[in-house]
Write an enzyme that holds these catalytic residues in place. Structure first.
Site, PDB file in Angstrom:
ATOM      1  CD  GLN A   1      35.326  40.662  42.852  1.00 31.31           C
ATOM      2  OE1 GLN A   1      34.717  40.048  41.985  1.00 31.31           O
ATOM      3  NE2 GLN A   1      35.362  40.255  44.105  1.00 31.31           N
TER       4      GLN A   1
ATOM      5  CB  VAL B   1      45.136  42.824  39.693  1.00 37.63           C
ATOM      6  CG1 VAL B   1      44.406  42.804  41.028  1.00 37.63           C
ATOM      7  CG2 VAL B   1      45.641  41.424  39.335  1.00 37.63           C
ATOM      8  CG  ASP B   2      43.224  41.503  33.971  1.00 39.14           C
ATOM      9  OD1 ASP B   2      42.549  42.534  33.750  1.00 39.14           O
ATOM     10  OD2 ASP B   2      42.710  40.369  34.075  1.00 39.14           O
TER      11      ASP B   2
ATOM     12  CG  HIS C   1      40.527  42.847  44.781  1.00 37.60           C
ATOM     13  ND1 HIS C   1      39.926  41.685  44.335  1.00 37.60           N
ATOM     14  CD2 HIS C   1      39.834  43.222  45.890  1.00 37.60           C
ATOM     15  CE1 HIS C   1      38.921  41.372  45.144  1.00 37.60           C
ATOM     16  NE2 HIS C   1      38.845  42.284  46.080  1.00 37.60           N
TER      17      HIS C   1
ATOM     18  CB  SER D   1      32.742  38.144  40.337  1.00 44.46           C
ATOM     19  OG  SER D   1      33.048  38.027  41.718  1.00 44.46           O
TER      20      SER D   1
END
Length: 335
Positions: free
Chosen positions: A131, A133-134, A149, A257
């Site tokens: 999940q 985004v880095d 994501h 998460s």
């Protein structure tokens, strides 16, 4: 005081209200019986689906949203409809994102990322879903990582779909907004990072009307990061691919998460419906608590390093020590 004619702000009045760029404090020691249960869970499987969240990156200095003390308690991220429907919202979004970009882009993988890379190399992970985004999983050497994501390293035009890199967007933002460059490069800014996508909360600025947001150079359309915003749908083909992988796995390992949003929880629900065992490595309440076979609460890096050391001691040298991780952040914070 210095007032820039291109913006409606006085630079000395700006205060960054963001979270420290630091490694989280140690948690309560994890009971040995839970650690060994996790070792057994991972060690008895060769077709694991791994699903990771923002808790993986907190030890890299990137805070999460939903753990105790997470950002969700203070503010909610921008919704897609708000971004697309308002020029002023986009100005505020990009002003904050521009300032937060330097520390966010300087983050490096931590022990969690490297431990998962070693488990993948030992052929225990069959499908890797994140999940985040880095792109720190990829930076640690993991391959075939499916980004549920999207990612914050690339942008696209919402009209013609022309793509540019986040670094190129940063260059254009800095050229158009020199006052914010001063804020961004201050020592105080480099020590801070505010959100999992690099967004910085700027207190002291209430008027962004003169902040210049670049348009698409091809068609003049609105540029947007490849991050899936809240209120935006995850591509259906990606969801179906991930659901199929979960149903064909021999276990689901969720790391970092809380699964509070459906986009992640749906995979735990699918695993439970297919009688596939679920293990959780996270801190605090988890939406999948009722369906999980095992839950281990603590720092992900410490826990997963233990798992790798027990199952593949020859691979543990590929995981940085805690001291090395802390040393990096200490150097970064003094830069």
């Amino acid at each position: 005081q210095r007032r820039d004619m291109g913006t409606n702000l006085t630079t000395c009045s700006v205060r960054l209200c963001v979270m420290s760029f630091r490694v989280p404090a140690p948690t309560t020691p994890v009971p040995q019986q839970l650690l060994q249960a996790l070792v057994k869970f991972v060690g008895s499987r060769t077709r694991l689906t791994v699903l990771t969240g923002a808790g993986c990156s907190t030890e890299s200095g990137i805070p999460d949203y939903r753990s105790p003390g997470g950002l969700w308690q203070y503010r909610r991220p921008m919704l897609l409809k708000d971004y697309m429907g308002s020029t002023s919202n986009r100005q505020r979004y990009w002003a904050r994102n521009m300032v937060g970009y330097l520390p966010f882009s300087s983050a490096i993988p931590n022990r969690t990322h490297f431990a998962l890379t070693q488990l993948q190399r030992s052929n225990r992970i069959n499908f890797f879903l994140t999940q985040n985004v880095d792109r720190l999983h990829q930076a640690s050497g993991s391959i075939d990582v499916v980004e549920l994501h999207g990612n914050s390293h690339n942008l696209h035009c919402t009209s013609c779909h022309h793509g540019i890199t986040r670094a190129e967007m940063q260059r254009r933002l800095e050229e158009l907004n020199p006052t914010f460059v001063d804020i961004m490069k201050s020592e105080e800014t480099f020590k801070r990072i505010s959100a999992p996508d690099g967004d910085a909360e700027l207190h002291g600025i209430t008027d962004y009307s003169n902040f210049q947001v670049p348009d698409c150079e091809m068609c003049g359309g609105i540029l947007k990061t490849n991050v899936i915003f809240f209120g935006e749908n995850v591509p259906l083909d990606l969801v179906q691919k991930a659901l199929s992988a979960v149903r064909n796995s021999d276990g689901l390992l969720v790391v970092g998460s809380s699964l509070q949003v459906w986009s992640g929880y749906r995979f735990a629900r699918a695993a439970a419906d297919a009688n596939i065992p679920i293990a959780l490595v996270s801190i605090g309440p988890n939406r999948a608590d009722p369906v999980a076979e095992l839950k281990v609460e603590g720092r992900c890096g410490e826990i997963l390093t233990h798992v790798v050391n027990q199952l593949h001691p020859e691979l543990v040298t590929g995981i940085p020590t805690e001291d090395a991780s802390r040393s990096y952040h200490s150097v970064s914070n003094s830069a």
